[in-house]
Design a protein around this motif. Structure first.
Motif, PDB file in Angstrom:
ATOM      1  N   CYS A 159       0.815  -1.210   0.000  1.00  0.00           N
ATOM      2  CA  CYS A 159       0.000   0.000   0.000  1.00  0.00           C
ATOM      3  C   CYS A 159       0.855   1.270   0.000  1.00  0.00           C
ATOM      4  N   ILE A 160       0.191   2.391  -0.231  1.00  0.00           N
ATOM      5  CA  ILE A 160       0.800   3.714  -0.085  1.00  0.00           C
ATOM      6  C   ILE A 160       0.221   4.356   1.165  1.00  0.00           C
ATOM      7  N   LEU A 161       1.090   4.788   2.050  1.00  0.00           N
ATOM      8  CA  LEU A 161       0.664   5.519   3.237  1.00  0.00           C
ATOM      9  C   LEU A 161       0.549   6.999   2.879  1.00  0.00           C
ATOM     10  N   ILE A 162      -0.611   7.585   3.161  1.00  0.00           N
ATOM     11  CA  ILE A 162      -0.809   9.018   2.946  1.00  0.00           C
ATOM     12  C   ILE A 162      -1.070   9.653   4.311  1.00  0.00           C
ATOM     13  N   GLU A 163      -0.144  10.488   4.762  1.00  0.00           N
ATOM     14  CA  GLU A 163      -0.298  11.206   6.025  1.00  0.00           C
ATOM     15  C   GLU A 163      -0.701  12.641   5.728  1.00  0.00           C
ATOM     16  N   MET A 164      -1.754  13.092   6.374  1.00  0.00           N
ATOM     17  CA  MET A 164      -2.275  14.435   6.132  1.00  0.00           C
ATOM     18  C   MET A 164      -2.302  15.208   7.441  1.00  0.00           C
ATOM     19  N   ASN A 165      -1.647  16.361   7.471  1.00  0.00           N
ATOM     20  CA  ASN A 165      -1.678  17.195   8.672  1.00  0.00           C
ATOM     21  C   ASN A 165      -1.738  18.668   8.277  1.00  0.00           C
ATOM     22  N   GLU A 166      -1.588  19.556   9.267  1.00  0.00           N
ATOM     23  CA  GLU A 166      -1.746  20.990   9.016  1.00  0.00           C
ATOM     24  C   GLU A 166      -0.580  21.590   8.247  1.00  0.00           C
ATOM     25  N   ASP A 167       0.522  20.826   8.108  1.00  0.00           N
ATOM     26  CA  ASP A 167       1.712  21.349   7.430  1.00  0.00           C
ATOM     27  C   ASP A 167       1.880  20.815   6.013  1.00  0.00           C
ATOM     28  N   ASN A 168       1.533  19.542   5.795  1.00  0.00           N
ATOM     29  CA  ASN A 168       1.780  18.931   4.490  1.00  0.00           C
ATOM     30  C   ASN A 168       1.023  17.626   4.344  1.00  0.00           C
ATOM     31  N   PHE A 169       1.084  17.098   3.128  1.00  0.00           N
ATOM     32  CA  PHE A 169       0.681  15.716   2.843  1.00  0.00           C
ATOM     33  C   PHE A 169       1.974  14.934   2.596  1.00  0.00           C
ATOM     34  N   THR A 170       2.080  13.741   3.185  1.00  0.00           N
ATOM     35  CA  THR A 170       3.250  12.895   2.979  1.00  0.00           C
ATOM     36  C   THR A 170       2.806  11.553   2.408  1.00  0.00           C
ATOM     37  N   PHE A 185       4.022  20.418   0.461  1.00  0.00           N
ATOM     38  CA  PHE A 185       3.757  21.460   1.447  1.00  0.00           C
ATOM     39  C   PHE A 185       2.621  22.387   1.021  1.00  0.00           C
ATOM     40  N   ASP A 186       2.163  22.246  -0.243  1.00  0.00           N
ATOM     41  CA  ASP A 186       1.024  23.049  -0.690  1.00  0.00           C
ATOM     42  C   ASP A 186      -0.298  22.317  -0.468  1.00  0.00           C
ATOM     43  N   ALA A 187      -0.255  21.193   0.246  1.00  0.00           N
ATOM     44  CA  ALA A 187      -1.463  20.460   0.624  1.00  0.00           C
ATOM     45  C   ALA A 187      -1.520  20.386   2.144  1.00  0.00           C
ATOM     46  N   LYS A 188      -2.655  20.737   2.695  1.00  0.00           N
ATOM     47  CA  LYS A 188      -2.786  20.765   4.146  1.00  0.00           C
ATOM     48  C   LYS A 188      -4.156  20.242   4.556  1.00  0.00           C
ATOM     49  N   SER A 189      -4.204  19.646   5.732  1.00  0.00           N
ATOM     50  CA  SER A 189      -5.469  19.203   6.301  1.00  0.00           C
ATOM     51  C   SER A 189      -5.952  20.256   7.298  1.00  0.00           C
ATOM     52  N   GLU A 190      -7.129  20.799   7.040  1.00  0.00           N
ATOM     53  CA  GLU A 190      -7.674  21.846   7.914  1.00  0.00           C
ATOM     54  C   GLU A 190      -8.323  21.267   9.163  1.00  0.00           C
ATOM     55  N   ASN A 191      -8.588  19.963   9.156  1.00  0.00           N
ATOM     56  CA  ASN A 191      -9.368  19.370  10.245  1.00  0.00           C
ATOM     57  C   ASN A 191      -8.547  18.488  11.179  1.00  0.00           C
ATOM     58  N   GLY A 192      -7.223  18.663  11.188  1.00  0.00           N
ATOM     59  CA  GLY A 192      -6.397  17.856  12.072  1.00  0.00           C
ATOM     60  C   GLY A 192      -5.496  16.902  11.314  1.00  0.00           C
ATOM     61  N   GLN A 193      -5.040  15.873  12.004  1.00  0.00           N
ATOM     62  CA  GLN A 193      -4.064  14.928  11.448  1.00  0.00           C
ATOM     63  C   GLN A 193      -4.733  13.594  11.168  1.00  0.00           C
ATOM     64  N   PHE A 194      -4.538  13.100   9.927  1.00  0.00           N
ATOM     65  CA  PHE A 194      -5.118  11.826   9.512  1.00  0.00           C
ATOM     66  C   PHE A 194      -4.069  11.005   8.761  1.00  0.00           C
ATOM     67  N   SER A 195      -4.302   9.709   8.698  1.00  0.00           N
ATOM     68  CA  SER A 195      -3.471   8.862   7.837  1.00  0.00           C
ATOM     69  C   SER A 195      -4.367   7.847   7.139  1.00  0.00           C
ATOM     70  N   LEU A 196      -4.019   7.551   5.889  1.00  0.00           N
ATOM     71  CA  LEU A 196      -4.795   6.640   5.053  1.00  0.00           C
ATOM     72  C   LEU A 196      -3.828   5.664   4.401  1.00  0.00           C
ATOM     73  N   ILE A 197      -4.095   4.365   4.564  1.00  0.00           N
ATOM     74  CA  ILE A 197      -3.264   3.340   3.925  1.00  0.00           C
ATOM     75  C   ILE A 197      -4.013   2.865   2.682  1.00  0.00           C
ATOM     76  N   GLU A 241      -6.283  -3.828   6.640  1.00  0.00           N
ATOM     77  CA  GLU A 241      -6.102  -3.703   8.081  1.00  0.00           C
ATOM     78  C   GLU A 241      -4.624  -3.860   8.433  1.00  0.00           C
ATOM     79  N   GLY A 242      -4.182  -3.110   9.413  1.00  0.00           N
ATOM     80  CA  GLY A 242      -2.786  -3.205   9.842  1.00  0.00           C
ATOM     81  C   GLY A 242      -2.179  -1.842  10.057  1.00  0.00           C
ATOM     82  N   ARG A 243      -0.981  -1.849  10.585  1.00  0.00           N
ATOM     83  CA  ARG A 243      -0.264  -0.608  10.869  1.00  0.00           C
ATOM     84  C   ARG A 243       0.949  -0.506   9.944  1.00  0.00           C
ATOM     85  N   PHE A 244       1.113   0.647   9.303  1.00  0.00           N
ATOM     86  CA  PHE A 244       2.260   0.856   8.434  1.00  0.00           C
ATOM     87  C   PHE A 244       3.509   1.015   9.308  1.00  0.00           C
TER      88      PHE A 244
END
Length: 374
Positions: A159-170, A185-197, A241-244
């Motif tokens: 999978c690809i891990l996508i981390e989204m926070n107030e500073d960037n998408f990784t 760094f031009d992508a930001k999450s306005e609603n907090g920190q999330f991660s999507l696998i 299901e699982g942890r990256f």
């Protein structure tokens, strides 16, 4: 059920959604495409029960609403042969016969009842919702998907891990041999920190269909499912299901040896020298000294060897390190800058490949490769 639709528009949408259909569907009806005509719009859906893709098609006219499933291969094969023209679809919902009426003739294909088509469950109200740009998410997938694994025992590594926070998408992907981390760094999450696998198959679907522009992409997800809505398409996927793994722990922080070299020259040299490498290991050796790097490979079994000397920018102690040549070539082909930076600490620790010229200040790309014994 009767409607009129543009042949080219229908073909384009069906070709996109049909890529979801697997080689061996878990149910025979999943070889079909579900067509639902309502309120002047045709919705075409394909699914493999894990990933579902739906396309929206504006109809030229709709006389009678309804729904039917049609074998995808038959439908696509006939649509490919039509020049652009309006096609009339007449479906007998009692016999499931589908008539396709063109300017010069009529074709009849068997359909199946839409009642038997499995519908993937929708996201519940507790999902995380955010909006991004299609081109940005596409770039993140393109930059990382080549580093995903094909590991049945550890599906999270596919999978690809996508981390989204107030500073960037990784975006992060790794197969335990190589790792790619791409930050925007031009992508930001306005609603907090999330991660999507994001699993590989829906990632490949998005790679093939997402436009490169800044059009809106709506993402909704929870622990079990993710939904992507853009343009005339909607894709829903079951998540793994699982942890990256903690990828930051494997990225070496102190790399005093920095080599700057022209990417194309290194790539072409590797292509030539790797021909002489052992076919089982594909080992190539980098001997780095001040101002030069020697790329070498040998196959003792067939008495073959080869080496080339390239100029580079480097000042420091000599170092020799081995890498698997296909992985180096893969990494170099996914770096766009003319020159690359190779950062090393010692022959037993991973090497970092970085673009030397970063044309876009809004992005940060790092590629890591595990060494081989030389």
């Amino acid at each position: 059920m009767k409607f009129v639709v543009s042949s080219n528009t229908l073909l384009t949408r069906l070709q996109a959604v049909s890529k979801v259909i697997g080689g061996k569907p878990v149910q025979p009806i999943l070889d079909n495409i579900l067509l639902v005509a309502t309120e002047g719009v045709l919705y075409a859906t394909a699914s493999d029960k894990e990933t579902t893709m739906e396309a929206r098609i504006e109809l030229e006219s709709l006389e009678e609403e309804g729904k039917i499933t049609i074998p995808a291969k038959i439908l696509l094969d006939i649509l490919k042969e039509f020049p652009e023209q309006p096609l009339t679809f007449e479906i007998n919902t009692e016999t499931n016969e589908v008539k396709i009426i063109s300017e010069k003739g009529e074709f009849s294909v068997p359909g199946e009842s839409a009642e038997d088509y499995p519908i993937q469950a929708a996201l519940n109200d507790s999902s995380n919702d955010l909006t991004s740009k299609c081109g940005l998410i596409l770039e993140g997938i393109v930059k990382t998907i080549f580093a995903t694994a094909n590991d049945d025992l550890r599906p999270v590594m596919n999978c690809i891990l996508i981390e989204m926070n107030e500073d960037n998408f990784t975006f992060v992907a790794s197969d335990a041999h190589k790792l790619v981390r791409y930050k925007r760094f031009d992508a930001k999450s306005e609603n907090g920190q999330f991660s999507l696998i994001l699993p590989k198959k829906p990632a490949l679907m998005l790679k093939n269909i997402l436009p490169k522009d800044d059009s809106e992409l709506k993402i909704s997800f929870n622990d079990k499912m993710a939904c992507f809505v853009f343009g005339d398409y909607k894709m829903t996927s079951t998540l793994v299901e699982g942890r990256f793994p903690n990828y930051n722990s494997v990225i070496p922080q102190n790399n005093p040896k920095k080599i700057i070299i022209e990417k194309k020259e290194l790539y072409n040299s590797l292509r030539r020298v790797s021909v002489m490498a052992n076919q089982a290991s594909n080992l190539v050796k980098f001997d780095v000294a001040e101002g030069k790097i020697v790329i070498s490979a040998q196959d003792m079994d067939y008495s073959m060897s080869g080496h080339e000397t390239l100029t580079c920018q480097y000042e420091g102690e000599n170092i020799a390190i081995g890498f698997k040549s296909p992985f180096v070539l893969e990494i170099l082909s996914n770096i766009e800058s003319e020159n690359v930076v190779l950062e090393l600490s010692d022959p037993t620790r991973p090497g970092l490949f970085l673009p030397f010229e970063n044309e876009d200040n809004d992005e940060d790309l790092l590629m890591l490769l595990m060494p081989m014994m030389v």
